[in-house]
Write a protein that holds these residues in place. Sequence first.
Motif, PDB file in Angstrom:
ATOM      1  N   GLU A  99      44.072  39.060  32.278  1.00  0.00           N
ATOM      2  CA  GLU A  99      44.270  39.934  33.441  1.00  0.00           C
ATOM      3  C   GLU A  99      44.917  39.196  34.623  1.00  0.00           C
ATOM      4  O   GLU A  99      44.769  39.589  35.775  1.00  0.00           O
ATOM      5  CB  GLU A  99      42.950  40.568  33.888  1.00  0.00           C
ATOM      6  N   ARG A 100      45.649  38.123  34.336  1.00  0.00           N
ATOM      7  CA  ARG A 100      46.298  37.336  35.401  1.00  0.00           C
ATOM      8  C   ARG A 100      47.815  37.373  35.237  1.00  0.00           C
ATOM      9  O   ARG A 100      48.351  36.930  34.212  1.00  0.00           O
ATOM     10  CB  ARG A 100      45.817  35.891  35.351  1.00  0.00           C
ATOM     11  N   PRO A 101      48.546  37.874  36.243  1.00  0.00           N
ATOM     12  CA  PRO A 101      50.011  37.912  36.143  1.00  0.00           C
ATOM     13  C   PRO A 101      50.647  36.544  35.945  1.00  0.00           C
ATOM     14  O   PRO A 101      51.657  36.432  35.250  1.00  0.00           O
ATOM     15  CB  PRO A 101      50.425  38.529  37.486  1.00  0.00           C
ATOM     16  N   ASP A 102      50.072  35.483  36.534  1.00  0.00           N
ATOM     17  CA  ASP A 102      50.666  34.157  36.377  1.00  0.00           C
ATOM     18  C   ASP A 102      50.556  33.676  34.932  1.00  0.00           C
ATOM     19  O   ASP A 102      51.509  33.101  34.385  1.00  0.00           O
ATOM     20  CB  ASP A 102      50.018  33.149  37.330  1.00  0.00           C
ATOM     21  N   LEU A 103      49.414  33.956  34.289  1.00  0.00           N
ATOM     22  CA  LEU A 103      49.274  33.596  32.877  1.00  0.00           C
ATOM     23  C   LEU A 103      50.187  34.453  32.003  1.00  0.00           C
ATOM     24  O   LEU A 103      50.725  33.990  30.992  1.00  0.00           O
ATOM     25  CB  LEU A 103      47.830  33.762  32.422  1.00  0.00           C
ATOM     26  N   GLY A 118      61.306  39.637  19.613  1.00  0.00           N
ATOM     27  CA  GLY A 118      60.942  40.732  20.509  1.00  0.00           C
ATOM     28  C   GLY A 118      59.545  40.521  21.050  1.00  0.00           C
ATOM     29  O   GLY A 118      58.781  39.683  20.563  1.00  0.00           O
ATOM     30  N   LEU A 119      59.186  41.324  22.061  1.00  0.00           N
ATOM     31  CA  LEU A 119      57.975  41.089  22.818  1.00  0.00           C
ATOM     32  C   LEU A 119      57.205  42.391  23.015  1.00  0.00           C
ATOM     33  O   LEU A 119      57.759  43.404  23.451  1.00  0.00           O
ATOM     34  CB  LEU A 119      58.343  40.499  24.181  1.00  0.00           C
ATOM     35  N   LEU A 120      55.911  42.363  22.692  1.00  0.00           N
ATOM     36  CA  LEU A 120      54.986  43.445  23.004  1.00  0.00           C
ATOM     37  C   LEU A 120      54.117  42.994  24.165  1.00  0.00           C
ATOM     38  O   LEU A 120      53.551  41.898  24.121  1.00  0.00           O
ATOM     39  CB  LEU A 120      54.096  43.760  21.803  1.00  0.00           C
ATOM     40  N   VAL A 121      54.001  43.839  25.190  1.00  0.00           N
ATOM     41  CA  VAL A 121      53.253  43.446  26.386  1.00  0.00           C
ATOM     42  C   VAL A 121      52.355  44.587  26.842  1.00  0.00           C
ATOM     43  O   VAL A 121      52.780  45.746  26.881  1.00  0.00           O
ATOM     44  CB  VAL A 121      54.193  43.062  27.553  1.00  0.00           C
ATOM     45  N   SER A 122      51.102  44.247  27.179  1.00  0.00           N
ATOM     46  CA  SER A 122      50.227  45.158  27.906  1.00  0.00           C
ATOM     47  C   SER A 122      50.138  44.608  29.323  1.00  0.00           C
ATOM     48  O   SER A 122      49.361  43.681  29.585  1.00  0.00           O
ATOM     49  CB  SER A 122      48.845  45.217  27.258  1.00  0.00           C
ATOM     50  N   PRO A 123      50.946  45.111  30.253  1.00  0.00           N
ATOM     51  CA  PRO A 123      51.122  44.442  31.542  1.00  0.00           C
ATOM     52  C   PRO A 123      49.829  44.285  32.338  1.00  0.00           C
ATOM     53  O   PRO A 123      49.043  45.219  32.480  1.00  0.00           O
ATOM     54  CB  PRO A 123      52.101  45.358  32.283  1.00  0.00           C
ATOM     55  N   ALA A 124      49.615  43.084  32.847  1.00  0.00           N
ATOM     56  CA  ALA A 124      48.465  42.788  33.702  1.00  0.00           C
ATOM     57  C   ALA A 124      48.820  43.081  35.154  1.00  0.00           C
ATOM     58  O   ALA A 124      49.883  42.676  35.637  1.00  0.00           O
ATOM     59  CB  ALA A 124      48.055  41.322  33.547  1.00  0.00           C
ATOM     60  N   ASP A 125      47.953  43.792  35.831  1.00  0.00           N
ATOM     61  CA  ASP A 125      48.052  43.993  37.280  1.00  0.00           C
ATOM     62  C   ASP A 125      49.413  44.526  37.712  1.00  0.00           C
ATOM     63  O   ASP A 125      50.005  44.072  38.691  1.00  0.00           O
ATOM     64  CB  ASP A 125      47.751  42.687  38.009  1.00  0.00           C
ATOM     65  N   GLY A 126      49.933  45.473  36.962  1.00  0.00           N
ATOM     66  CA  GLY A 126      51.184  46.097  37.370  1.00  0.00           C
ATOM     67  C   GLY A 126      52.434  45.310  37.055  1.00  0.00           C
ATOM     68  O   GLY A 126      53.525  45.645  37.504  1.00  0.00           O
ATOM     69  N   GLY A 127      52.296  44.245  36.272  1.00  0.00           N
ATOM     70  CA  GLY A 127      53.475  43.471  35.898  1.00  0.00           C
ATOM     71  C   GLY A 127      53.515  42.125  36.589  1.00  0.00           C
ATOM     72  O   GLY A 127      52.656  41.775  37.383  1.00  0.00           O
ATOM     73  N   VAL A 144      52.669  48.361  25.534  1.00  0.00           N
ATOM     74  CA  VAL A 144      51.620  48.993  24.740  1.00  0.00           C
ATOM     75  C   VAL A 144      50.358  49.116  25.579  1.00  0.00           C
ATOM     76  O   VAL A 144      49.977  48.183  26.281  1.00  0.00           O
ATOM     77  CB  VAL A 144      51.361  48.210  23.431  1.00  0.00           C
ATOM     78  N   ASP A 145      49.758  50.292  25.553  1.00  0.00           N
ATOM     79  CA  ASP A 145      48.556  50.650  26.310  1.00  0.00           C
ATOM     80  C   ASP A 145      48.885  50.897  27.781  1.00  0.00           C
ATOM     81  O   ASP A 145      48.644  51.968  28.303  1.00  0.00           O
ATOM     82  CB  ASP A 145      47.460  49.594  26.168  1.00  0.00           C
ATOM     83  N   ARG A 146      49.400  49.902  28.464  1.00  0.00           N
ATOM     84  CA  ARG A 146      49.793  50.034  29.866  1.00  0.00           C
ATOM     85  C   ARG A 146      51.312  50.022  29.966  1.00  0.00           C
ATOM     86  O   ARG A 146      52.003  49.584  29.052  1.00  0.00           O
ATOM     87  CB  ARG A 146      49.212  48.883  30.693  1.00  0.00           C
ATOM     88  N   TRP A 147      51.822  50.428  31.082  1.00  0.00           N
ATOM     89  CA  TRP A 147      53.266  50.447  31.278  1.00  0.00           C
ATOM     90  C   TRP A 147      53.560  50.264  32.759  1.00  0.00           C
ATOM     91  O   TRP A 147      52.653  50.234  33.596  1.00  0.00           O
ATOM     92  CB  TRP A 147      53.880  51.740  30.751  1.00  0.00           C
TER      93      TRP A 147
END
Length: 344
Positions: A99-103, A118-127, A144-147
């Motif tokens: 849940e950390r954008p920096d990580l 390619g990359l699958l991402v569930s964005p943390a904290d709005g990107g 995926v899950d979030r956008w």
Amino acid sequence: MASIKDVAAEAGVSVATVSRVLNDHPSVSEDARTRVLAAVQTLGYRPNAVARSLRTDQTRTLGLVISDVLNPYFTELARSVEEEARALGYSVIIGNADERPDLQDHHVRTLLDRRIDGLLVSPADGGSPGMLDAARAGTPMVFVDRWIPGVDVPVVRADGRTAVRDLVAHLHGLGHRRLAIIAGPAATTTGSERVEAFREAMAEHGLPLPDAYIGQGDFQAESGRRVTEGFLDLPEPPEVVFAADNLMALGALDAIRARGLRVPEDIALAAFDDIPWFVHTDPPITAVAQPTGELGRAAVRALVDRIEGRPPQSVTLAARLVVRRSCGEPAPTPHSPVTNRSTS
């Protein structure tokens, strides 16, 4: 370790013929193909994936950056992603953003340096800046899950609005009127969407939702514990606590039990994101379930479409309400099943 030259010598063919067989080139005789494959088996030869990627500009590898590997929802999601990717001939490297954008940016940079396809991402904290830069640069990507609204990336997600509406109707039917929510981070689409769906459903039943009954969590158990303690300290505590994810629900349950209170006799509890543990709690927890496995599989298919030149499609699947006994539901008879209310 055997080399491609060893395979060629064992099979009695040229190195170029071995290369064509390994790359499934059609211009090889069946006899030569059989001898090469037999030599590969005999010598235990393994092609150099790095060298092959330099020739083909593909590594057959996907990156998956999830928000929290300790959350059972994302653990199940990762498993389904890995299974579907393997079935389609890809491997997966996983990064936990916690849940950390920096990580999140650290993992995105590392995965791109490893030449993933390619990359699958569930964005943390709005990107995060690095992830957004990768998306805008044209990196094959699927959320995926979030956008992130406004970012032109296919999204694979579950629509929980109808299931939340079903939950509020269910609670209202049980006689509950004071309902509170532990919300997820407002910067995430899932956090904001779930609290908005809850607010709308409350209004449909003419139920007030005072600010004191909206607690800000962060999708972590400790925030669920903290918010629930605040609810219990109110002059008029809620009758029901709805946690907008499973970890916050477990934190809420800890807080309730720490006060010597009972679920559902003293206060009811419901959750978003059903997990296998919820059937084993006492009482089993009523929850909104997402089709997690299918979300992961659909996300991989969309990403592979993008990588292989086919137009990817966004996918929205339905969540559903799973009724158990944490909100004052009557105990089931010996042969009655748990109720699953599909929202599809």
